[in-house]
Design a protein around this motif. Structure first.
Motif, short mmCIF file in Angstrom:
data_model
loop_
_atom_site.label_atom_id
_atom_site.label_comp_id
_atom_site.label_asym_id
_atom_site.label_seq_id
_atom_site.Cartn_x
_atom_site.Cartn_y
_atom_site.Cartn_z
N LEU A 116 0.84 -1.19 0.00
CA LEU A 116 0.00 0.00 0.00
C LEU A 116 0.88 1.24 0.00
O LEU A 116 1.74 1.39 0.86
CB LEU A 116 -0.90 0.01 1.24
CG LEU A 116 -1.87 1.20 1.35
CD1 LEU A 116 -2.95 1.12 0.26
CD2 LEU A 116 -2.52 1.24 2.73
N MET A 117 0.64 2.12 -0.98
CA MET A 117 1.35 3.40 -1.05
C MET A 117 0.49 4.48 -0.41
O MET A 117 -0.71 4.58 -0.71
CB MET A 117 1.64 3.75 -2.51
CG MET A 117 2.35 5.09 -2.71
SD MET A 117 4.05 5.05 -2.10
CE MET A 117 4.35 6.80 -1.79
N ILE A 118 1.07 5.29 0.45
CA ILE A 118 0.35 6.36 1.13
C ILE A 118 1.04 7.67 0.81
O ILE A 118 2.24 7.84 1.07
CB ILE A 118 0.34 6.14 2.66
CG1 ILE A 118 -0.31 4.80 3.01
CG2 ILE A 118 -0.39 7.28 3.37
CD1 ILE A 118 0.56 3.88 3.79
N GLY A 119 0.30 8.63 0.21
CA GLY A 119 0.93 9.88 -0.17
C GLY A 119 -0.05 11.02 -0.29
O GLY A 119 -1.26 10.83 -0.24
N ASP A 120 0.52 12.23 -0.49
CA ASP A 120 -0.28 13.45 -0.51
C ASP A 120 -0.36 14.10 -1.89
O ASP A 120 -0.97 15.16 -2.03
CB ASP A 120 0.29 14.48 0.46
CG ASP A 120 1.65 14.99 0.02
OD1 ASP A 120 2.55 14.14 -0.24
OD2 ASP A 120 1.84 16.21 -0.10
N CYS A 159 -3.51 2.39 -3.26
CA CYS A 159 -2.99 3.59 -2.59
C CYS A 159 -4.03 4.17 -1.65
O CYS A 159 -5.24 3.93 -1.78
CB CYS A 159 -2.57 4.64 -3.61
SG CYS A 159 -3.92 5.27 -4.65
N VAL A 160 -3.54 4.95 -0.71
CA VAL A 160 -4.35 5.79 0.18
C VAL A 160 -3.78 7.19 0.07
O VAL A 160 -2.55 7.37 0.01
CB VAL A 160 -4.31 5.28 1.63
CG1 VAL A 160 -4.76 6.36 2.61
CG2 VAL A 160 -5.18 4.04 1.78
N ALA A 161 -4.65 8.18 0.03
CA ALA A 161 -4.21 9.57 -0.10
C ALA A 161 -4.50 10.36 1.15
O ALA A 161 -5.42 10.03 1.91
CB ALA A 161 -4.93 10.23 -1.29
N VAL A 162 -3.71 11.41 1.37
CA VAL A 162 -3.99 12.35 2.46
C VAL A 162 -4.21 13.73 1.83
O VAL A 162 -3.56 14.09 0.85
CB VAL A 162 -2.86 12.39 3.50
CG1 VAL A 162 -2.62 11.00 4.09
CG2 VAL A 162 -1.57 12.93 2.92
N SER A 163 -5.12 14.48 2.41
CA SER A 163 -5.53 15.77 1.83
C SER A 163 -4.82 16.95 2.45
O SER A 163 -5.06 18.09 2.05
CB SER A 163 -7.04 15.95 2.01
OG SER A 163 -7.37 16.12 3.39
N PHE A 164 -3.93 16.71 3.43
CA PHE A 164 -3.33 17.82 4.18
C PHE A 164 -1.92 18.15 3.72
O PHE A 164 -1.17 18.82 4.42
CB PHE A 164 -3.35 17.50 5.68
CG PHE A 164 -2.92 16.10 6.04
CD1 PHE A 164 -1.59 15.77 6.15
CD2 PHE A 164 -3.88 15.11 6.27
CE1 PHE A 164 -1.20 14.49 6.49
CE2 PHE A 164 -3.50 13.82 6.61
CZ PHE A 164 -2.15 13.51 6.72
N LEU A 203 2.47 6.87 -8.97
CA LEU A 203 3.51 5.88 -8.68
C LEU A 203 2.88 4.54 -8.33
O LEU A 203 3.27 3.48 -8.86
CB LEU A 203 4.39 6.37 -7.53
CG LEU A 203 5.29 5.35 -6.84
CD1 LEU A 203 6.36 4.83 -7.78
CD2 LEU A 203 5.91 5.93 -5.58
N ALA A 204 1.91 4.57 -7.43
CA ALA A 204 1.23 3.33 -7.04
C ALA A 204 0.55 2.68 -8.23
O ALA A 204 0.68 1.47 -8.44
CB ALA A 204 0.21 3.63 -5.93
N ALA A 205 -0.17 3.47 -9.02
CA ALA A 205 -0.86 2.92 -10.18
C ALA A 205 0.12 2.30 -11.16
O ALA A 205 -0.10 1.21 -11.70
CB ALA A 205 -1.68 4.01 -10.86
N PHE A 240 -7.35 8.30 -9.53
CA PHE A 240 -6.43 7.23 -9.12
C PHE A 240 -7.10 6.21 -8.20
O PHE A 240 -6.44 5.26 -7.76
CB PHE A 240 -5.21 7.85 -8.43
CG PHE A 240 -4.45 8.79 -9.32
CD1 PHE A 240 -3.60 8.31 -10.29
CD2 PHE A 240 -4.63 10.16 -9.21
CE1 PHE A 240 -2.90 9.18 -11.12
CE2 PHE A 240 -3.94 11.04 -10.04
CZ PHE A 240 -3.09 10.55 -11.00
N ASN A 241 -8.36 6.42 -7.90
CA ASN A 241 -9.15 5.48 -7.10
C ASN A 241 -8.47 5.07 -5.79
O ASN A 241 -8.30 3.87 -5.51
CB ASN A 241 -9.47 4.21 -7.92
CG ASN A 241 -10.29 4.52 -9.15
OD1 ASN A 241 -11.28 5.24 -9.08
ND2 ASN A 241 -9.88 3.98 -10.29
N PRO A 242 -8.08 6.04 -4.97
CA PRO A 242 -7.50 5.66 -3.67
C PRO A 242 -8.53 4.92 -2.83
O PRO A 242 -9.73 5.18 -2.90
CB PRO A 242 -7.13 7.01 -3.05
CG PRO A 242 -8.04 8.01 -3.70
CD PRO A 242 -8.22 7.51 -5.11
N LEU A 243 -8.05 4.00 -2.03
CA LEU A 243 -8.95 3.25 -1.15
C LEU A 243 -9.58 4.16 -0.11
O LEU A 243 -10.69 3.89 0.37
CB LEU A 243 -8.18 2.14 -0.46
CG LEU A 243 -7.54 1.07 -1.36
CD1 LEU A 243 -6.78 0.06 -0.50
CD2 LEU A 243 -8.58 0.38 -2.22
#
Length: 219
Positions: free
Chosen positions: A164-168, A183-188, A175-177, A199-202
């Motif tokens: 799992l890639m986690i990024g902002d 992937c999981v994204a952060v909005s901050f 990169l994950a795709a 990118f359809n983050p989980l």
């Protein structure tokens, strides 16, 4: 005993774990002005965060003579290092990483920083022993090329669906795709979360606490 869903959790650094977005963008702007160039727009400077430094500068200051990007990079580092002590990890990042480590996930960093910069940041944050592996843009291909994530997966023998890639940024999600990983994204961090949908983050986390809770429940 390995976790049920993801063995390897790969975190971006700037804007995901480390609250450095504004400092990086301002340093890019000031570096351009130092060279007598027009100051880049703040949002444009933020957009290139996550890329390797040379790629970032070429994108935000296009058309600059190739022999001047080295000077631009030096001025960027001057401004960034002069204020790096003013920024820190997002509140709750250490506790989140400790909780994930206790669940026996492998933890990694996949960053656009160079090796010297990441190692310095890890020492400052007292996280040198937290991560099982790290990759930086000066020792592999810059995001969003998948090599960085592929190398981490090979190191641990992990298939893409177990990483799992986690990024902002969209660079992290691309990169994950490109690597075939979720992937999981952060909005901050650096990019507007409204750009993440393709990118359809989980999950899109709006705070470190939300990210912590989701990872504990779903990773």
């Amino acid at each position: 005993m390995r976790p049920q869903r993801f063995d390897l959790l790969a975190f971006d650094w700037d804007g995901t774990l480390f609250d450095s977005t504004a400092l990086i963008a301002r340093s890019i702007q000031r570096a351009a002005v130092d060279l007598g160039l027009e100051e880049p727009d703040y949002d444009e400077a933020k957009y290139v965060i996550g890329l390797g430094l040379r790629d970032a500068l070429e994108r935000v200051v296009p058309g600059l003579s190739p022999d001047r990007y080295g000077d631009l990079g030096l001025r960027y580092r001057h401004h960034y290092l002069g204020s790096e002590h003013e920024v820190a990890l997002f509140d709750g990042s250490v506790e989140m990483l400790q909780a994930l480590k206790a669940r026996h996930h492998w933890l990694a960093v996949a960053t656009g920083k160079n090796r010297v910069g990441l190692d310095r940041a890890l020492v400052t944050a007292d996280l040198t022993k937290m991560f099982d592996a790290t990759r930086t843009a000066d020792e592999t291909r810059s995001k969003p090329h998948p090599q960085m994530l592929h190398e981490l997966m090979r190191e641990f023998g992990v298939e893409p669906e177990r990483c799992l890639m986690i990024g902002d940024t969209t660079h992290d999600l691309q990169l994950a795709a490109n690597a075939g990983a979720p992937c999981v994204a952060v909005s901050f961090g650096a990019h507007d979360h409204e750009t993440f949908g393709e990118f359809n983050p989980l999950f899109i986390a709006h705070s470190t606490r939300e990210l912590h809770d989701w990872l504990i429940q779903h990773a």
